[in-house]
Scaffold this active site. Structure first.
Site, PDB file in Angstrom:
ATOM      1  N   LYS A   1       0.821  -1.254   0.137  1.00  0.00           N
ATOM      2  CA  LYS A   1       0.242  -0.055   0.037  1.00  0.00           C
ATOM      3  C   LYS A   1       0.759   1.280  -0.005  1.00  0.00           C
ATOM      4  O   LYS A   1       1.827   1.185   0.809  1.00  0.00           O
ATOM      5  CB  LYS A   1      -0.818  -0.175   1.370  1.00  0.00           C
TER       6      LYS A   1
ATOM      7  N   SER B   1      -9.723   1.854   2.925  1.00  0.00           N
ATOM      8  CA  SER B   1      -8.685   2.501   2.029  1.00  0.00           C
ATOM      9  C   SER B   1      -7.605   1.713   1.227  1.00  0.00           C
ATOM     10  O   SER B   1      -7.273   2.025   0.140  1.00  0.00           O
ATOM     11  CB  SER B   1      -7.998   3.668   2.925  1.00  0.00           C
TER      12      SER B   1
ATOM     13  N   SER C   1      -9.507  -0.525   7.059  1.00  0.00           N
ATOM     14  CA  SER C   1      -9.038  -0.763   5.732  1.00  0.00           C
ATOM     15  C   SER C   1      -8.499  -1.896   5.146  1.00  0.00           C
ATOM     16  O   SER C   1      -8.109  -1.719   3.927  1.00  0.00           O
ATOM     17  CB  SER C   1      -8.192   0.647   5.610  1.00  0.00           C
TER      18      SER C   1
HETATM   19  N1  GLN Z   1     -12.844   3.839   6.167  1.00  0.00           N
HETATM   20  C1  GLN Z   1     -12.393   4.257   7.509  1.00  0.00           C
HETATM   21  C2  GLN Z   1     -12.199   5.643   7.186  1.00  0.00           C
HETATM   22  O1  GLN Z   1     -12.459   6.407   6.164  1.00  0.00           O
HETATM   23  C3  GLN Z   1     -11.146   3.527   7.745  1.00  0.00           C
HETATM   24  C4  GLN Z   1      -9.840   3.857   7.064  1.00  0.00           C
HETATM   25  C5  GLN Z   1      -8.797   3.142   7.447  1.00  0.00           C
HETATM   26  O2  GLN Z   1      -8.980   2.268   8.015  1.00  0.00           O
HETATM   27  N2  GLN Z   1      -7.800   3.607   7.012  1.00  0.00           N
HETATM   28  O3  GLN Z   1     -11.470   6.442   8.217  1.00  0.00           O
END
Ligand code: GLN
Length: 480
Positions: free
Chosen positions: A77, A152, A176
């Site tokens: 990532k 994400s 994420s």
């Molecule tokens: N979808 C969640 C957010 O928007 C989690 C994101 C993540 O775990 N980086 O914060």
């Protein structure tokens, strides 16, 4: 013909027996990546040095010096620092940024011989649930390119689901890893907070962030976790606790009648898709018919999770992102006359819309007068959520929930409704608030052929038990 879906454990055997060479395999994977990426946009950067590295790996096999992941291609990532490839966090503000150091996980992966195939797409700074917030275009779901892969870590999940690589690394602050794994039909593990060093992970919510693996099966997740986990003096929250041989532990038989599984009622309320509910209920029936004790439990503070998470995560993000000021890192606006303008223009031009929204929200909840009402109160609620889990784990070994309320949604479907988007994380954020490990395990497809995932949670630092249990389900109970 090299099959597409060779697992890490199969590959290692084939490499050792010299039936396939790392160069042959990686050449093939790079072809696949170049063919599929123009559509999926899973990679922001493809490592063109891969073949050279595969060559070196091949030499190590010949000399009998191969490491645990030698010659295995792995995608990373793009919020994890690498010295030989850019680290952009899918943000214009870091476009082309080269880190002066490798993240701890990268050092470990390279030491084990892994070949890093490139850097994968994400929501800018990992803020999002669909990978649509990337400054470099969205990633598409390999099951249906009109749909999102989740986020994400959408690029990492899509690269594993489309067999560009057997495994990838992501980060999970509120879901994420688990949410995109669920939407893309792969296994994704968020380890316990403190299990894997965060050194070199660009910080989002420092008290929530964890790095973890994606793969097509539980065994491969075990293999990667062993390599990336363990103490690191560069991360003060990284725990000095033994890292078991997770793969080896899979051989130990499960004592089914000693294992009880909690099913929290709060995770099966309205808003959950009927098909997901049915699929998970079927799994729970199978578990209980198979000799496990399955019982209803309550996690009474569940419903405060999303609000608590979005206050704490944005508060931490707003302070973490203060470092991107146009002076030390990345993008600098060229038309500023004063230092103040330099800060505001660089940030204004460099950050995307969701990043700005979160910085503003986070700054607000930390500002004087609101700090007690929002930030401090959320810290207290966080403790209550953590206690809910501690209480539940007094009487059950694992907790099973859906990973997501719905299967993969269409691109654009939720981009104009933030609340709807934030609710995609309703089942995942609480594990981050409590610091406990969680895994997504694919359990089949919906009627429109989209993946459905189950989330399994365990007490802190019980990844070994969690993975053994997930492996049992994968091997025995997920085949339709
Ligand atoms: N979808 C969640 C957010 O928007 C989690 C994101 C993540 O775990 N980086 O914060």
């Amino acid at each position: 013909m090299i099959p597409d879906n060779l697992s890490i454990s199969e590959l290692r055997k084939l490499f050792v027996k010299r039936e396939i060479s790392p160069v042959e395999f990686i050449t093939k994977k790079i072809e696949v990546i170049h063919k599929k990426n123009p559509v999926l946009n899973a990679y922001l950067h493809i490592n063109e040095q891969c073949i050279d590295e595969a060559n070196k790996s091949q030499q190590r096999y010949l000399k009998g010096q191969a490491g645990e992941l030698d010659g295995i291609p792995i995608a990373i990532k793009d919020n994890i620092c690498t010295t030989d490839q850019p680290t952009t966090c899918a943000s214009k503000i870091l476009q082309g940024y080269m880190s002066p150091y490798d993240a701890h996980v990268i050092v470990n992966l390279k030491r084990a011989g892994a070949v890093i195939t490139g850097k994968t797409n994400l929501d800018e700074f990992a803020f999002g649930s669909s990978t649509e917030n990337s400054a470099f275009g969205p990633t598409r779901n390999p099951f249906d390119i009109q749909r999102v892969p989740g986020g994400s870590s959408g690029g990492s999940a899509a690269s594993v689901a489309s067999f560009m690589v057997p495994a990838a690394i992501g980060s999970d602050t509120g879901g994420s890893i688990r949410q995109p794994a669920s939407l893309c039909g792969v296994v994704g593990l968020k380890p316990t907070y403190g299990r894997v060093s965060r050194y070199g992970l660009v910080a989002f919510g420092s008290s929530l962030d964890q790095i973890g693996p994606f793969a097509n099966n539980v065994r491969d997740v075990c293999i990667i976790l062993k390599v990336i986990a363990g103490y690191d003096e560069h991360d003060s929250t990284c725990c000095n606790i033994d890292v078991p041989d997770y793969e080896k532990s899979l051989e130990k038989p499960l004592k089914k009648n000693e294992i009880s599984i909690g099913v929290p009622e709060e995770y099966f309320e309205e808003g959950l898709s009927t098909e997901i509910r049915e699929k998970i209920n079927r799994l729970l029936d199978n578990l209980s018919n198979d000799g496990f004790c399955v019982k209803k439990i309550n996690l009474p503070h569940t419903r405060y999770g999303i609000a608590t998470y979005y206050i704490l995560a944005t508060a931490e993000a707003s302070t973490n992102l203060a470092r991107f000021d146009g002076v030390k890192f990345g993008y600098r606006s060229s038309n500023s006359k004063t230092i103040f303008e330099l800060y505001t223009n660089s940030r204004g031009e460099g950050f995307g819309e969701e990043v700005k929204r979160r910085i503003i929200l986070g700054t607000f909840v930390l500002s004087s007068g609101y700090y007690e009402a929002y930030y401090l109160k959320s810290q207290k609620v966080r403790t209550l959520i953590k206690r809910d889990f501690e209480n539940a784990f007094q009487s059950v070994n694992f907790i099973i929930t859906p990973t997501t309320p719905e299967t993969a949604f269409k691109l654009g479907e939720k981009s104009n409704d933030r609340l709807k988007m934030y609710l995609s994380d309703i089942f995942t954020v609480n594990a981050n608030l409590a610091g406990i490990p969680g895994i997504n395990l694919p359990v089949g497809l919906s009627s429109d052929k989209l993946p459905i995932g189950v989330q399994i949670l365990a007490p802190a630092f019980r990844e070994e038990d969690l993975l053994r249990f997930a492996y049992y389900i994968e091997q025995n109970l997920t085949k339709e």
